[in-house]
Write an enzyme that holds these catalytic residues in place. Structure first.
Site, PDB file in Angstrom:
ATOM      1  N   LYS A  67      40.829 -25.399 -19.006  1.00 40.44           N
ATOM      2  CA  LYS A  67      41.827 -27.215 -19.266  1.00 40.44           C
ATOM      3  C   LYS A  67      42.546 -26.523 -20.270  1.00 40.44           C
ATOM      4  CE  LYS A  67      42.134 -31.858 -21.045  1.00 40.44           C
ATOM      5  NZ  LYS A  67      41.509 -33.169 -21.724  1.00 40.44           N
TER       6      LYS A  67
ATOM      7  N   ASP B 115      48.736 -34.864 -24.768  1.00 41.42           N
ATOM      8  CA  ASP B 115      48.547 -35.828 -23.152  1.00 41.42           C
ATOM      9  C   ASP B 115      48.912 -37.479 -24.081  1.00 41.42           C
ATOM     10  OD1 ASP B 115      47.206 -37.445 -21.333  1.00 41.42           O
ATOM     11  OD2 ASP B 115      45.233 -37.020 -22.383  1.00 41.42           O
TER      12      ASP B 115
ATOM     13  N   LYS C 199      48.206 -43.750 -23.816  1.00 39.79           N
ATOM     14  CA  LYS C 199      47.360 -43.882 -24.510  1.00 39.79           C
ATOM     15  C   LYS C 199      47.898 -44.846 -26.767  1.00 39.79           C
ATOM     16  CE  LYS C 199      45.584 -39.186 -24.656  1.00 39.79           C
ATOM     17  NZ  LYS C 199      44.150 -39.998 -23.936  1.00 39.79           N
TER      18      LYS C 199
ATOM     19  N   ASP D 138      44.557 -31.051 -26.789  1.00 38.27           N
ATOM     20  CA  ASP D 138      44.306 -30.885 -25.837  1.00 38.27           C
ATOM     21  C   ASP D 138      43.680 -30.706 -25.379  1.00 38.27           C
ATOM     22  OD1 ASP D 138      42.430 -33.510 -24.541  1.00 38.27           O
ATOM     23  OD2 ASP D 138      44.515 -33.712 -23.138  1.00 38.27           O
TER      24      ASP D 138
ATOM     25  N   ASP E  11      45.324 -41.172 -17.724  1.00 41.16           N
ATOM     26  CA  ASP E  11      45.190 -40.847 -18.918  1.00 41.16           C
ATOM     27  C   ASP E  11      43.542 -39.911 -18.575  1.00 41.16           C
ATOM     28  OD1 ASP E  11      44.749 -39.370 -21.595  1.00 41.16           O
ATOM     29  OD2 ASP E  11      43.594 -41.387 -22.103  1.00 41.16           O
TER      30      ASP E  11
ATOM     31  N   GLU F  27      43.150 -37.338 -16.865  1.00 40.56           N
ATOM     32  CA  GLU F  27      43.882 -36.480 -16.405  1.00 40.56           C
ATOM     33  C   GLU F  27      43.018 -34.820 -16.325  1.00 40.56           C
ATOM     34  OE1 GLU F  27      44.436 -34.899 -20.021  1.00 40.56           O
ATOM     35  OE2 GLU F  27      44.577 -36.760 -19.362  1.00 40.56           O
TER      36      GLU F  27
ATOM     37  N   ARG G 237      40.362 -33.530 -15.647  1.00 43.43           N
ATOM     38  CA  ARG G 237      39.866 -33.140 -14.455  1.00 43.43           C
ATOM     39  C   ARG G 237      40.422 -33.106 -13.089  1.00 43.43           C
ATOM     40  NH1 ARG G 237      36.516 -39.387 -15.194  1.00 43.43           N
ATOM     41  NH2 ARG G 237      37.515 -38.659 -17.063  1.00 43.43           N
TER      42      ARG G 237
END
Length: 503
Positions: A269, A274, A281, A292, A351, A353, A355
């Site tokens: 990933k 993010d 967030k 991230d 959020d 995201e 996956r």
């Protein structure tokens, strides 16, 4: 950044040569507090050993005692490092001893390490691991500082530290270190990538860093948004649509094995920043979301390590690179996207995201390469940190053999994993009335639900998901790491490949 130490290996010095040594010398002492003859050669006046009882130094592991300008020598410092039980030193112990030495360098520029220990037989691999520990602990990310802190105890960056490790088998140590250094370089690359600020390292810039692996013999393809759209990667592209920084997918191939052997695959990933998207967030702590992309960093570092040490395996590394930002085009809660697999996803939380990125990356990897197995890494959920804290990463798998091999590699490298459950009871929680699935479940078991989501995109291929949210960034400092970005996963997966999948 301070330049990395220069490391060489040599035989033990003759007594006369040792007595005339200048600079700083490190020696080892086991838990009986005694020094070997090779170590005593640097302390003809026994100044250091006389200091042991005064300093309450017993040779306990990672204990340190030092003498400044010891009598009868030309040394600046003579330092003893405790090695604990001489007969019980494994690979990680040698790494930690190297880290302890690195932490004690101060401003030394000319250093000798006497790698001899009463009651222990030290081989070339031990010496190489100690040297690797020095490099791991010496790493710092300060490239954007224009001046040194006044209390910085490190050496002048214009004068790199020269370290000579004296050992019984310098040739064996040099050979083993060439292999170990390749892996360490991969770890440090991963740390660099995680530590970079997001204004410097976006998806396009990250892809360019991956492209640099071509100099090591890695085949690298970069898929653009246009190419991913043609492939039907609506899940990944939905995450990226709120950012002016275009998404990319880097496909890295190292073909070091037999041509007929199918590849093994690692998928990362790579959310370079993010915000959470429209499911925004909180501002506090959001700066950490530059990290991230820790999974993508680990995969890139692994591919560097495997290529640099010429691993005899065919390996694919795929990283999905996006920025999850907010503008008028950003994905909305309630949107439905179609993944490359053809499965539709109701996005209830923008959020969640990572996956969505991995769904298309995993499917693409499986569809194109038909790998023997896939392991994905992701800073995926805060829930795994609630469950396991910051010392273990979560391991989810549909294959017991793969899970056991990963856990063993984690134990050997001390990049530890804890297996978590998967099951139909969790899987049904992501069923949706409006699409084939939704990207979140209920309040509980968040890390498990995320893994169940990913499992829907791997078919029957042996697969494991490593949730490294607690270990890739901001994890506790250790003897071999003081960096915010840890490089977690590189040594672990290199060990997996080395132990089980090289021809």
């Amino acid at each position: 950044m301070n330049p990395r130490p220069s490391i060489a290996f040599a035989k033990f010095a003759a007594p006369q040569t040792a007595a005339n040594r200048k600079g700083t010398v490190f020696v080892l002492s086991a838990d009986d507090g005694g020094l070997s003859d090779a170590a005593r050669a640097y302390d003809p006046g026994k100044t250091l050993e006389r200091a042991f009882p005064v300093a309450e130094f017993t040779g306990k592991f990672a204990g340190v005692v030092e003498i400044l300008a010891p009598e009868g020598t030309s040394l600046d410092r003579l330092v003893a490092i405790g090695a604990g039980k001489a007969a019980g030193l494994d690979e990680y112990a040698w790494l930690k001893l190297g880290g302890t030495i690195a932490a004690s360098l101060r401003k030394a520029t000319d250093v000798a390490v006497v790698l001899d220990l009463v009651g222990a037989s030290i081989d070339g691999k031990d010496a190489a691991n100690l040297a690797a520990g020095i490099l791991l602990r010496s790493y710092s990310f300060d490239k954007y500082k224009t001046s040194k802190d006044k209390d910085d105890a490190k050496a002048d960056p214009k004068k790199p530290v020269k370290i000579t490790i004296h050992t019984a088998d310098p040739a064996g140590a040099k050979k083993a270190f060439a292999d170990a250094e390749a892996v360490i370089d991969g770890v440090l690359l991963a740390r660099d990538l995680v530590n970079e600020p997001a204004n410097i390292l976006g998806p396009v810039e990250f892809a360019a860093r991956a492209k640099e692996l071509e100099t090591l013999g890695v085949k690298v393809e970069i898929l653009t948004e246009k190419e991913m759209k043609k492939l039907g990667m609506g899940s990944l592209l939905g995450v990226a649509q709120g950012s002016p920084r275009g998404a990319r997918m880097a496909v890295m191939q190292w073909n070091g094995g037999k041509p007929k052997d199918g590849p093994i695959a690692f998928v990362g990933k790579g959310v370079t920043f993010d915000t959470g998207g429209n499911s925004m967030k909180p501002a506090s702590g959001m700066e950490d979301m530059k990290g991230d992309m820790g999974g993508a960093a680990a995969v890139t570092g692994l591919m560097h390590a495997l290529a640099a040490r010429k691993a005899k395996a065919n390996v694919v590394g795929i990283i999905g690179l996006v920025e999850n930002a907010v503008d008028g085009h950003a994905q909305r809660p309630g949107d439905i996207v179609t993944s490359m697999s053809g499965q539709t996803i109701e996005v209830l939380n923008t959020d969640a995201e990572g996956r969505l990125v991995l769904a298309d990356a995993l499917w693409y990897c499986n569809d194109r390469f038909q790998p023997k197995f896939m392991v994905n890494l992701a800073t995926l959920t805060g829930a795994i940190m609630v469950a396991l804290g910051l010392h273990y990463a979560g391991l989810f798998s549909n294959n017991d053999e793969l899970a056991e091999r990963l856990a063993a590699a984690g134990q050997a490298t001390q990049e530890r994993l804890w297996r978590m459950p998967l099951g139909a009871e969790y899987d049904k929680l992501i069923d949706s009335k409006n699409a084939d699935m939704k990207n979140i479940g209920g309040r509980y078991g968040g890390a498990i639900i995320a893994a169940q989501f990913l499992q829907r995109f791997v078919k029957d291929t042996p697969w494991a998901h490593l949730d490294i949210a607690g270990t890739a960034m901001g994890s506790p400092s250790s003897e071999i790491n003081q960096s915010w970005g840890s490089g977690f996963g590189v040594r672990l997966l290199d060990r997996l490949v080395r132990d089980h999948y090289e021809s």
